[in-house]
Design a protein around this motif. Sequence first.
Motif, PDB file in Angstrom:
ATOM      1  N   ALA A  24       0.839  -1.201   0.000  1.00  0.00           N
ATOM      2  CA  ALA A  24       0.000   0.000   0.000  1.00  0.00           C
ATOM      3  C   ALA A  24       0.872   1.248   0.000  1.00  0.00           C
ATOM      4  O   ALA A  24       1.984   1.261   0.534  1.00  0.00           O
ATOM      5  N   GLN A  25       0.359   2.309  -0.620  1.00  0.00           N
ATOM      6  CA  GLN A  25       1.013   3.612  -0.585  1.00  0.00           C
ATOM      7  C   GLN A  25      -0.032   4.715  -0.461  1.00  0.00           C
ATOM      8  O   GLN A  25      -1.165   4.565  -0.932  1.00  0.00           O
ATOM      9  N   PHE A  26       0.389   5.799   0.168  1.00  0.00           N
ATOM     10  CA  PHE A  26      -0.480   6.945   0.415  1.00  0.00           C
ATOM     11  C   PHE A  26       0.324   8.206   0.144  1.00  0.00           C
ATOM     12  O   PHE A  26       1.554   8.210   0.260  1.00  0.00           O
ATOM     13  N   ASP A  27      -0.374   9.272  -0.195  1.00  0.00           N
ATOM     14  CA  ASP A  27       0.345  10.539  -0.381  1.00  0.00           C
ATOM     15  C   ASP A  27       0.954  10.993   0.942  1.00  0.00           C
ATOM     16  O   ASP A  27       2.139  11.323   1.003  1.00  0.00           O
ATOM     17  N   PHE A  28       0.157  11.007   1.990  1.00  0.00           N
ATOM     18  CA  PHE A  28       0.617  11.477   3.294  1.00  0.00           C
ATOM     19  C   PHE A  28       0.480  10.358   4.326  1.00  0.00           C
ATOM     20  O   PHE A  28      -0.539   9.665   4.368  1.00  0.00           O
ATOM     21  N   VAL A  29       1.504  10.233   5.152  1.00  0.00           N
ATOM     22  CA  VAL A  29       1.464   9.319   6.294  1.00  0.00           C
ATOM     23  C   VAL A  29       1.671  10.165   7.538  1.00  0.00           C
ATOM     24  O   VAL A  29       2.586  10.996   7.603  1.00  0.00           O
ATOM     25  N   LEU A  30       0.818   9.973   8.522  1.00  0.00           N
ATOM     26  CA  LEU A  30       0.914  10.800   9.722  1.00  0.00           C
ATOM     27  C   LEU A  30       0.538   9.998  10.962  1.00  0.00           C
ATOM     28  O   LEU A  30      -0.033   8.910  10.886  1.00  0.00           O
ATOM     29  N   SER A  31       0.861  10.566  12.106  1.00  0.00           N
ATOM     30  CA  SER A  31       0.407  10.011  13.385  1.00  0.00           C
ATOM     31  C   SER A  31       0.330  11.131  14.395  1.00  0.00           C
ATOM     32  O   SER A  31       0.971  12.183  14.253  1.00  0.00           O
ATOM     33  N   ASN A  32      -0.452  10.908  15.426  1.00  0.00           N
ATOM     34  CA  ASN A  32      -0.605  11.859  16.526  1.00  0.00           C
ATOM     35  C   ASN A  32      -0.450  11.122  17.848  1.00  0.00           C
ATOM     36  O   ASN A  32      -1.165  10.147  18.107  1.00  0.00           O
ATOM     37  N   HIS A  33       0.498  11.564  18.671  1.00  0.00           N
ATOM     38  CA  HIS A  33       0.686  11.000  20.013  1.00  0.00           C
ATOM     39  C   HIS A  33       0.964   9.493  19.968  1.00  0.00           C
ATOM     40  O   HIS A  33       0.488   8.745  20.823  1.00  0.00           O
ATOM     41  N   VAL A  34       1.713   9.070  18.977  1.00  0.00           N
ATOM     42  CA  VAL A  34       2.069   7.654  18.856  1.00  0.00           C
ATOM     43  C   VAL A  34       3.522   7.406  19.264  1.00  0.00           C
ATOM     44  O   VAL A  34       3.832   6.419  19.935  1.00  0.00           O
ATOM     45  N   LEU A  35       4.420   8.300  18.896  1.00  0.00           N
ATOM     46  CA  LEU A  35       5.850   8.038  19.055  1.00  0.00           C
ATOM     47  C   LEU A  35       6.228   7.698  20.488  1.00  0.00           C
ATOM     48  O   LEU A  35       7.050   6.804  20.727  1.00  0.00           O
TER      49      LEU A  35
END
Length: 237
Positions: free
Chosen positions: A133-144
Amino acid sequence: MTLMRAGVRLPLSTRDDALVERMDEASCDREALFRTYAAFPHVNRVVAGWWTTYVRQIRPRFTGPVHTVLDIGSGGGDVARALLRWARRDGVRLEVTAIDPDPRAFDYVETLPPAAGFAHRVCSSTELADEGAQFDFVLSNHVLHHLSAAELGAVLADSERLARVAVVHSDIRRSVAAYLLFSAFAAARFRGSFIREDGLMSIRRSYMLGELIALAPPGWTVSAQVPFRLLLLRDPD
């Protein structure tokens, strides 16, 4: 940098990665967990700064009328839904896939009204990357801050495989001020949830700027964002 609270010394100069947040416990109360997910939109609106991140990191990279987004560790999906709204106002249609390995997050999202362009799955970023799978944007919030060193490395490697345009991982920047302000903000709110307890542990588990810079692989950059945010960024181009 040490904080005194209720007679207990809380050293914030050192990241406390031994803490386990209540919502990460398999045996935690399901109703309290769902109340925590329900409170996330209110908390993130105040502390997470995603409107600023959208304006500075995502919107300038739009190149057409439709873009795809992957939200890793999406929880209740509130960040993904906010991005859908903001992009729609800007004349861009997002197709967002929100993933979380915890099936309880999926169960909670199933209780919400459907949103156009929003899909969610119980899976990891590695599973999606292995699917090609591929996406234009990959993001996360409060995961790291939830991740071990090995898990962090895996999520960043997956992000490189998954993203075509940009990666934006947003998290808390640890500080005494962040701890004290969040403690006061949440003290009389969000009763019956894990927001205050877990939020304070999240701050103690989170990184300072130099710490995250030291962990960032080649090709990644780290920047601070007001008030207490860190962005771990990658632009594949």
